[in-house]
Write a protein that holds these residues in place. Structure first.
Motif: not given
Length: 302
Positions: A247-249, A259-260, A254-255
């Motif tokens: 979840n952390s990764v 772009l990735l 996402a944050n």
């Protein structure tokens, strides 16, 4: 009576773990490391496979037709393509679509050059089927089939891209299997040592139990319980860690890398853990059981 025996064996198994705290902790730590690394490689593998599948959609096989072929023959070729197990999807590209795509790709910013063709379509004989395969590794067999179809002029494939994706996928699989196998062997070895110490500590007690008529299975049971409990604890710890890490990764990517994150689609955690939880528990219990079982067979003379 059976319930009392079950309670007794469970209690003795837990006492064995407590008596041999250092070996038990070492076994649990190794088991946790094994399953944690398995979880990491599984999560990476699942997400990598998803990304590969997305990449494979861009690695298409293009089937070109003979010049002057009629639409009914093209439709017949399409039906033959659709029957192949290798095919995930296919799309008919008309000469007009092929020309529009070419102009967009090669004349962007130089529309005057495209306009100089005065409505003539230089790709008039470029109608084709773009075929997306289930697995790029199946590309050679499909290409061989397509080349033999009546009405097919040429088949273009992406050999280099398909080879790179296939080899990379195979490499990840082999590395994962080797690392996990090594860690499993280490975990079995440590559980072996833990149970061996437990046998040595309780050897006199075991001898007395045998003298008063205790069965072999009754004597073995606490050690089997010990191995299984160590396996369960060793499986539970990494599952909790994996849940937090995953979840952390995903949240971090996402944050921090918008772009990735738009380019990559992570597999939902529920889908990952639907497989990871039962497999990890089976691994933990299985390694614990087998480790203690083999040790008992080797060291316990009952």
């Amino acid at each position: 009576m059976k319930l009392n025996s079950l309670i007794y064996n469970l209690q003795q198994g837990l006492k064995n773990i407590w008596r041999n705290k250092m070996f038990s902790l070492a076994s649990i730590a190794t088991m946790s490391a094994c399953i944690f690394i398995f979880g990491i490689f599984y999560s990476l593998g699942v997400n990598f496979q998803g990304m590969v599948k997305e990449a494979e959609k861009g690695v298409t096989v293009t089937v070109f037709f003979d010049e002057g072929i009629d639409q009914s023959k093209i439709d017949e070729i399409g039906k033959q393509i659709s029957t192949r197990a290798e095919v995930d999807s296919y799309e008919f590209i008309s000469p007009e679509q092929a020309w529009e795509s070419f102009k967009t790709s090669y004349f962007e910013g130089d529309e005057n050059i495209a306009a100089s063709f005065n409505g003539d379509n230089p790709l008039i004989n470029s109608a084709n089927y773009k075929v997306v395969l289930v697995d790029v590794a199946q590309q050679p067999s499909f290409v061989e089939f397509a080349k033999q179809l009546d009405g097919v002029r040429e088949v273009k494939q992406s050999e280099v891209a398909a080879s790179v994706l296939t080899d990379f996928n195979s490499l990840i699989t082999v590395v994962s299997v080797v690392i996990i196998a090594i860690l499993i062997l280490v975990a079995v070895f440590l559980i072996n040592n833990t149970v061996t110490v437990g046998i040595a500590v309780r050897r006199e007690e075991i001898a007395i139990m045998k003298l008063i008529g205790a069965t072999d299975s009754f004597v073995r049971a606490p050690f089997i319980v010990e191995g299984i409990v160590i396996g369960l604890i060793g499986a539970a710890i990494p599952l909790v860690l994996m849940f937090l890490v995953y979840n952390s990764v995903v949240s971090y990517v996402a944050n921090q890398f918008n772009l990735l994150s738009n380019m990559l689609t992570f597999v939902p955690i529920g889908q990952v853990f639907a497989v990871l939880i039962p497999v990890s528990i089976i691994l933990g219990v299985g390694i614990g059981y087998l480790g203690s079982r083999f040790t008992l067979k080797k060291h316990l003379n009952v």
